[in-house]
Design a protein around this motif. Structure first.
Motif, PDB file in Angstrom:
ATOM      1  N   UNK A  99      35.083  43.276  48.644  1.00  0.00           N
ATOM      2  CA  UNK A  99      35.345  41.950  49.222  1.00  0.00           C
ATOM      3  C   UNK A  99      36.747  41.427  48.944  1.00  0.00           C
ATOM      4  N   UNK A 100      37.568  42.182  48.220  1.00  0.00           N
ATOM      5  CA  UNK A 100      38.932  41.751  47.971  1.00  0.00           C
ATOM      6  C   UNK A 100      39.058  40.879  46.729  1.00  0.00           C
ATOM      7  N   UNK A 101      40.255  40.340  46.552  1.00  0.00           N
ATOM      8  CA  UNK A 101      40.542  39.481  45.404  1.00  0.00           C
ATOM      9  C   UNK A 101      40.019  38.078  45.687  1.00  0.00           C
ATOM     10  N   UNK A 102      39.159  37.605  44.827  1.00  0.00           N
ATOM     11  CA  UNK A 102      38.456  36.344  45.048  1.00  0.00           C
ATOM     12  C   UNK A 102      38.969  35.272  44.095  1.00  0.00           C
ATOM     13  N   UNK A 103      39.479  34.182  44.664  1.00  0.00           N
ATOM     14  CA  UNK A 103      40.019  33.089  43.835  1.00  0.00           C
ATOM     15  C   UNK A 103      38.938  32.377  43.027  1.00  0.00           C
ATOM     16  N   UNK A 104      37.696  32.548  43.409  1.00  0.00           N
ATOM     17  CA  UNK A 104      36.629  31.855  42.678  1.00  0.00           C
ATOM     18  C   UNK A 104      36.517  32.348  41.241  1.00  0.00           C
ATOM     19  N   UNK A 105      37.128  33.526  40.980  1.00  0.00           N
ATOM     20  CA  UNK A 105      37.114  34.056  39.619  1.00  0.00           C
ATOM     21  C   UNK A 105      38.332  33.604  38.823  1.00  0.00           C
ATOM     22  N   UNK A 106      39.159  32.761  39.414  1.00  0.00           N
ATOM     23  CA  UNK A 106      40.354  32.269  38.719  1.00  0.00           C
ATOM     24  C   UNK A 106      39.953  31.559  37.436  1.00  0.00           C
ATOM     25  N   UNK A 111      45.604  30.887  33.816  1.00  0.00           N
ATOM     26  CA  UNK A 111      45.741  29.796  34.787  1.00  0.00           C
ATOM     27  C   UNK A 111      47.025  29.008  34.557  1.00  0.00           C
ATOM     28  N   UNK A 112      47.960  29.579  33.840  1.00  0.00           N
ATOM     29  CA  UNK A 112      49.173  28.852  33.464  1.00  0.00           C
ATOM     30  C   UNK A 112      49.973  28.376  34.671  1.00  0.00           C
ATOM     31  N   UNK A 113      49.888  29.110  35.794  1.00  0.00           N
ATOM     32  CA  UNK A 113      50.689  28.754  36.969  1.00  0.00           C
ATOM     33  C   UNK A 113      49.821  28.391  38.176  1.00  0.00           C
ATOM     34  N   UNK A 114      48.556  28.083  37.932  1.00  0.00           N
ATOM     35  CA  UNK A 114      47.681  27.678  39.018  1.00  0.00           C
ATOM     36  C   UNK A 114      46.396  28.483  39.048  1.00  0.00           C
ATOM     37  N   UNK A 115      45.433  27.974  39.797  1.00  0.00           N
ATOM     38  CA  UNK A 115      44.109  28.594  39.866  1.00  0.00           C
ATOM     39  C   UNK A 115      44.023  29.569  41.037  1.00  0.00           C
ATOM     40  N   UNK A 190      46.949  32.305  46.571  1.00  0.00           N
ATOM     41  CA  UNK A 190      45.844  31.349  46.691  1.00  0.00           C
ATOM     42  C   UNK A 190      44.971  31.611  47.911  1.00  0.00           C
ATOM     43  N   UNK A 191      45.357  32.574  48.739  1.00  0.00           N
ATOM     44  CA  UNK A 191      44.562  32.920  49.917  1.00  0.00           C
ATOM     45  C   UNK A 191      43.963  34.295  49.689  1.00  0.00           C
ATOM     46  N   UNK A 192      42.653  34.421  49.919  1.00  0.00           N
ATOM     47  CA  UNK A 192      41.964  35.670  49.605  1.00  0.00           C
ATOM     48  C   UNK A 192      42.463  36.861  50.420  1.00  0.00           C
TER      49      UNK A 192
END
Length: 204
Positions: A99-106, A111-115, A190-192
């Motif tokens: 399913x690719x890289x998922x931001x929900x696992x951020x 997280x020093x530079x964003x989620x 930030x975009x999957x």
């Protein structure tokens, strides 16, 4: 079997796994092997166990659409595509390939530079056991990913998306963020569909 640099790779049949394929050790992997040999990873070549080429047509289609969107926005006929590194675990490996890289696992590691999803310029960073956690047998994994960096700026803790260019156009945002705009060592997407897992490296 471990292979030495310059050794002719064995031909392997693709293993079809659900909606993606692992092509096995292939000639194009020599580029990645050379990276190990040149010392960017900080390891000897003997630490390299295998390199697998991923083919996921659904993820690639989404990636190409995003690539065109960023290219059109920048007006430079370029989406700033880079080959970057992402340490992972065996537990997360299959999920990323499917399913690719998922931001929900951020937030699992940094997280020093964003989620968002973090990608390193230097593979030795991603090889750190904090990000590429060893399995029971001591083996580690990392992805070599194609990442669309586009236009970027410095990220900040707590960012949910890249900032806008200016307050007058809040919907016109940067494409990614970095730790240092002059010489980035880390990119955050930030975009999957902004990153595509191209190779999976297993090392020890």
């Amino acid at each position: 079997r471990q292979r030495k640099l310059g050794e002719t790779p064995e031909k392997s049949q693709p293993r079809k796994l659900l909606n993606y394929r692992i092509m096995g050790f292939c000639t194009t992997s020599n580029v990645i092997m050379s990276t190990f040999h040149c010392g960017q990873f900080g390891f000897s070549l003997l630490d390299l166990h295998q390199i697998e080429r991923l083919q996921n047509i659904h993820l690639r289609r989404g990636y190409e659409v995003q690539k065109k969107q960023i290219s059109d926005k920048t007006g430079r006929n370029s989406a700033g595509e880079k080959l970057l590194y992402h340490g992972t675990t065996q537990d997360n490996c299959d999920s990323i390939m499917k399913t690719g890289f998922n931001r929900s696992f951020a937030g699992q590691n940094a997280t020093a530079y964003g989620d968002g999803t973090y990608f390193a310029v230097d593979a030795s960073y991603s090889a750190n056991t904090v990000y590429s956690k060893p399995a029971a047998d001591g083996s580690q994994m990392m992805f070599v990913a194609r990442v669309l960096t586009g236009l970027y700026t410095v990220g900040k803790y707590g960012m949910k998306a890249p900032p806008a260019f200016n307050s007058q156009q809040p919907h016109d945002r940067y494409d990614s963020v970095v730790d240092n705009t002059q010489k980035p060592s880390m990119y955050v997407a930030f975009h999957d569909h902004q990153a595509y897992p191209d190779y999976l490296i297993t090392f020890k």
